[in-house]
Design a protein around this motif. Structure first.
Motif, PDB file in Angstrom:
ATOM      1  N   ALA A   2     -22.437 -16.347   5.978  1.00 39.45           N
ATOM      2  CA  ALA A   2     -21.979 -15.358   5.006  1.00 39.45           C
ATOM      3  C   ALA A   2     -20.481 -15.097   5.152  1.00 39.45           C
ATOM      4  O   ALA A   2     -19.772 -14.909   4.150  1.00 39.45           O
ATOM      5  CB  ALA A   2     -22.762 -14.056   5.179  1.00 39.45           C
ATOM      6  N   LYS A   3     -19.973 -15.087   6.370  1.00 40.12           N
ATOM      7  CA  LYS A   3     -18.537 -14.897   6.577  1.00 40.12           C
ATOM      8  C   LYS A   3     -17.742 -16.033   5.936  1.00 40.12           C
ATOM      9  O   LYS A   3     -16.718 -15.797   5.285  1.00 40.12           O
ATOM     10  CB  LYS A   3     -18.222 -14.806   8.076  1.00 40.12           C
ATOM     11  CG  LYS A   3     -18.688 -13.522   8.722  1.00 40.12           C
ATOM     12  CD  LYS A   3     -18.425 -13.542  10.222  1.00 40.12           C
ATOM     13  CE  LYS A   3     -16.955 -13.584  10.536  1.00 40.12           C
ATOM     14  NZ  LYS A   3     -16.682 -13.496  11.991  1.00 40.12           N
ATOM     15  N   SER A   4     -18.229 -17.247   6.117  1.00 35.48           N
ATOM     16  CA  SER A   4     -17.550 -18.399   5.506  1.00 35.48           C
ATOM     17  C   SER A   4     -17.612 -18.319   3.990  1.00 35.48           C
ATOM     18  O   SER A   4     -16.623 -18.585   3.288  1.00 35.48           O
ATOM     19  CB  SER A   4     -18.190 -19.704   5.990  1.00 35.48           C
ATOM     20  OG  SER A   4     -18.047 -19.851   7.389  1.00 35.48           O
ATOM     21  N   ALA A   5     -18.798 -17.941   3.470  1.00 32.89           N
ATOM     22  CA  ALA A   5     -18.956 -17.831   2.022  1.00 32.89           C
ATOM     23  C   ALA A   5     -18.059 -16.735   1.449  1.00 32.89           C
ATOM     24  O   ALA A   5     -17.479 -16.891   0.362  1.00 32.89           O
ATOM     25  CB  ALA A   5     -20.419 -17.560   1.677  1.00 32.89           C
ATOM     26  N   TYR A   6     -17.937 -15.638   2.185  1.00 28.61           N
ATOM     27  CA  TYR A   6     -17.091 -14.521   1.738  1.00 28.61           C
ATOM     28  C   TYR A   6     -15.649 -14.981   1.542  1.00 28.61           C
ATOM     29  O   TYR A   6     -15.032 -14.735   0.492  1.00 28.61           O
ATOM     30  CB  TYR A   6     -17.162 -13.406   2.779  1.00 28.61           C
ATOM     31  CG  TYR A   6     -16.244 -12.235   2.525  1.00 28.61           C
ATOM     32  CD1 TYR A   6     -16.410 -11.416   1.410  1.00 28.61           C
ATOM     33  CD2 TYR A   6     -15.221 -11.927   3.415  1.00 28.61           C
ATOM     34  CE1 TYR A   6     -15.578 -10.322   1.180  1.00 28.61           C
ATOM     35  CE2 TYR A   6     -14.386 -10.845   3.205  1.00 28.61           C
ATOM     36  CZ  TYR A   6     -14.567 -10.042   2.091  1.00 28.61           C
ATOM     37  OH  TYR A   6     -13.739  -8.970   1.865  1.00 28.61           O
ATOM     38  N   GLU A   7     -15.129 -15.678   2.532  1.00 32.41           N
ATOM     39  CA  GLU A   7     -13.753 -16.151   2.435  1.00 32.41           C
ATOM     40  C   GLU A   7     -13.597 -17.180   1.317  1.00 32.41           C
ATOM     41  O   GLU A   7     -12.631 -17.137   0.539  1.00 32.41           O
ATOM     42  CB  GLU A   7     -13.309 -16.755   3.765  1.00 32.41           C
ATOM     43  CG  GLU A   7     -11.848 -17.180   3.791  1.00 32.41           C
ATOM     44  CD  GLU A   7     -11.381 -17.584   5.177  1.00 32.41           C
ATOM     45  OE1 GLU A   7     -10.214 -18.018   5.295  1.00 32.41           O
ATOM     46  OE2 GLU A   7     -12.173 -17.474   6.132  1.00 32.41           O
ATOM     47  N   GLU A  61      -2.445 -14.489  -5.815  1.00 30.76           N
ATOM     48  CA  GLU A  61      -2.298 -15.139  -4.514  1.00 30.76           C
ATOM     49  C   GLU A  61      -2.963 -14.258  -3.457  1.00 30.76           C
ATOM     50  O   GLU A  61      -2.620 -13.079  -3.333  1.00 30.76           O
ATOM     51  CB  GLU A  61      -0.815 -15.330  -4.174  1.00 30.76           C
ATOM     52  CG  GLU A  61      -0.048 -16.157  -5.206  1.00 30.76           C
ATOM     53  CD  GLU A  61       1.447 -16.095  -5.002  1.00 30.76           C
ATOM     54  OE1 GLU A  61       1.882 -15.434  -4.030  1.00 30.76           O
ATOM     55  OE2 GLU A  61       2.182 -16.681  -5.806  1.00 30.76           O
ATOM     56  N   THR A  62      -3.898 -14.828  -2.731  1.00 29.28           N
ATOM     57  CA  THR A  62      -4.624 -14.067  -1.703  1.00 29.28           C
ATOM     58  C   THR A  62      -4.594 -14.834  -0.393  1.00 29.28           C
ATOM     59  O   THR A  62      -4.813 -16.049  -0.368  1.00 29.28           O
ATOM     60  CB  THR A  62      -6.090 -13.821  -2.128  1.00 29.28           C
ATOM     61  OG1 THR A  62      -6.101 -13.042  -3.331  1.00 29.28           O
ATOM     62  CG2 THR A  62      -6.850 -13.074  -1.039  1.00 29.28           C
ATOM     63  N   ARG A  63      -4.331 -14.112   0.686  1.00 28.97           N
ATOM     64  CA  ARG A  63      -4.317 -14.721   2.019  1.00 28.97           C
ATOM     65  C   ARG A  63      -5.083 -13.834   2.995  1.00 28.97           C
ATOM     66  O   ARG A  63      -4.828 -12.634   3.076  1.00 28.97           O
ATOM     67  CB  ARG A  63      -2.876 -14.902   2.505  1.00 28.97           C
ATOM     68  CG  ARG A  63      -2.754 -15.420   3.922  1.00 28.97           C
ATOM     69  CD  ARG A  63      -1.294 -15.733   4.249  1.00 28.97           C
ATOM     70  NE  ARG A  63      -0.436 -14.562   4.121  1.00 28.97           N
ATOM     71  CZ  ARG A  63      -0.235 -13.668   5.099  1.00 28.97           C
ATOM     72  NH1 ARG A  63      -0.865 -13.800   6.262  1.00 28.97           N
ATOM     73  NH2 ARG A  63       0.573 -12.650   4.902  1.00 28.97           N
ATOM     74  N   PHE A  64      -6.047 -14.432   3.682  1.00 28.32           N
ATOM     75  CA  PHE A  64      -6.795 -13.690   4.690  1.00 28.32           C
ATOM     76  C   PHE A  64      -5.979 -13.584   5.978  1.00 28.32           C
ATOM     77  O   PHE A  64      -5.406 -14.571   6.454  1.00 28.32           O
ATOM     78  CB  PHE A  64      -8.129 -14.379   5.004  1.00 28.32           C
ATOM     79  CG  PHE A  64      -9.257 -13.952   4.118  1.00 28.32           C
ATOM     80  CD1 PHE A  64     -10.026 -12.838   4.421  1.00 28.32           C
ATOM     81  CD2 PHE A  64      -9.544 -14.659   2.957  1.00 28.32           C
ATOM     82  CE1 PHE A  64     -11.059 -12.438   3.600  1.00 28.32           C
ATOM     83  CE2 PHE A  64     -10.576 -14.267   2.129  1.00 28.32           C
ATOM     84  CZ  PHE A  64     -11.338 -13.159   2.446  1.00 28.32           C
ATOM     85  N   VAL A  65      -5.935 -12.386   6.528  1.00 25.74           N
ATOM     86  CA  VAL A  65      -5.357 -12.180   7.854  1.00 25.74           C
ATOM     87  C   VAL A  65      -6.460 -12.239   8.899  1.00 25.74           C
ATOM     88  O   VAL A  65      -6.325 -12.894   9.929  1.00 25.74           O
ATOM     89  CB  VAL A  65      -4.609 -10.834   7.929  1.00 25.74           C
ATOM     90  CG1 VAL A  65      -4.091 -10.580   9.344  1.00 25.74           C
ATOM     91  CG2 VAL A  65      -3.471 -10.795   6.918  1.00 25.74           C
ATOM     92  N   MET A 110      -6.385  -8.526   4.413  1.00 25.24           N
ATOM     93  CA  MET A 110      -5.837  -9.602   3.587  1.00 25.24           C
ATOM     94  C   MET A 110      -4.605  -9.135   2.836  1.00 25.24           C
ATOM     95  O   MET A 110      -4.360  -7.917   2.687  1.00 25.24           O
ATOM     96  CB  MET A 110      -6.893 -10.136   2.616  1.00 25.24           C
ATOM     97  CG  MET A 110      -7.358  -9.144   1.571  1.00 25.24           C
ATOM     98  SD  MET A 110      -8.603  -9.865   0.437  1.00 25.24           S
ATOM     99  CE  MET A 110     -10.045  -9.912   1.496  1.00 25.24           C
ATOM    100  N   VAL A 111      -3.860 -10.113   2.383  1.00 22.82           N
ATOM    101  CA  VAL A 111      -2.683  -9.864   1.554  1.00 22.82           C
ATOM    102  C   VAL A 111      -2.972 -10.452   0.190  1.00 22.82           C
ATOM    103  O   VAL A 111      -3.363 -11.618   0.077  1.00 22.82           O
ATOM    104  CB  VAL A 111      -1.426 -10.515   2.157  1.00 22.82           C
ATOM    105  CG1 VAL A 111      -0.228 -10.306   1.229  1.00 22.82           C
ATOM    106  CG2 VAL A 111      -1.144  -9.957   3.537  1.00 22.82           C
TER     107      VAL A 111
END
Length: 234
Positions: free
Chosen positions: A109-114, A155-159, A186-187
């Motif tokens: 689920a974590k992978s799918a979320y990202e 533009e989205t970037r996960f921190v 995230m940004v």
């Protein structure tokens, strides 16, 4: 025969007769040897000559009727408290699907979320179709179409994804549903055609909490879960 042979023969006959008188003869009608161990089990008597063996004492009381086996109280340890609706929902799903592993699910689920968040930001419809139910896909696509109409790009970037925890579980008919609360950083920024920022901040890390529900048909050979509902919390 010399005198010594005669003496030894006389002694042998004497010893044989003495043993016969003491031990007796087997006639075939003797009682079987008495089993003291069996007597003690049947009568419950104490034999002070028995050396106790190490280990736990086994209760010899009559066996009670076999009771229904209950699942271990720590079956969902670290995921759900015993007796809570969440634990009961997990039990119901596990009863329908013997291969169900909630820890493995959370990892996926974590992978799918990202993947879903990034695919949505990039307008990747092909990736979204494989991960979303038809209803959720329609909602996501309508936003993508609106961005395209206004010539905007996100533009989205996960921190980081700091937490992914189960908050709901339900088994209904053939469907299993699991609700997960994601806490991430995230940004994200949305720009128009000229590059002007219309939403978000490229220099600010935002704390995001999303509550998503995933579902799958437990009778299907397809092991993948799809996103069927989204929500957010402050």
């Amino acid at each position: 025969m010399d005198i010594y042979t005669i003496i030894f023969l006389a002694l042998a006959v004497f010893i044989f007769l003495r043993l016969r008188n003491v031990l007796g003869q087997r006639t075939g009608s003797e009682r079987p040897p008495f089993d003291r161990a069996a007597r003690n089990v049947l009568q419950g008597t104490q034999d002070n000559n028995v050396v106790p063996m190490p280990g736990a004492v086994i209760d010899q009381a009559p066996l009670a009727p076999t009771a229904e086996v209950t699942p271990p109280t720590d079956r969902w340890k670290g995921l759900a408290e015993t007796g809570t609706p969440l634990a009961q929902g997990l039990d119901a799903i596990a009863a329908q699907d013997s291969s169900f592993d909630p820890r493995h699910f959370l990892s996926g689920a974590k992978s799918a979320y990202e993947m879903i968040v990034l695919a949505f930001a990039n307008g990747d419809r092909r990736a979204l179709k494989d991960l979303l139910s038809s209803e959720v896909y329609e909602s996501f696509e309508s936003v993508i179409k609106d961005r395209e109409k206004h010539e905007q790009k996100t533009e989205t970037r996960f921190v980081s994804i700091d937490k992914a925890e189960l908050v709901g579980a339900e088994a209904r008919d053939r469907a299993a549903q699991l609700t997960v609360r994601f806490v991430s950083q995230m940004v994200s920024v949305t720009r128009d055609k000229a590059g002007t920022i219309v939403d978000g901040n490229p220099d600010k890390v935002a704390d995001i909490t999303d509550v998503w529900t995933f579902a799958r048909d437990v009778t299907s050979r397809d092991p993948n879960w799809k996103l069927v509902g989204t929500g957010s919390a402050s």
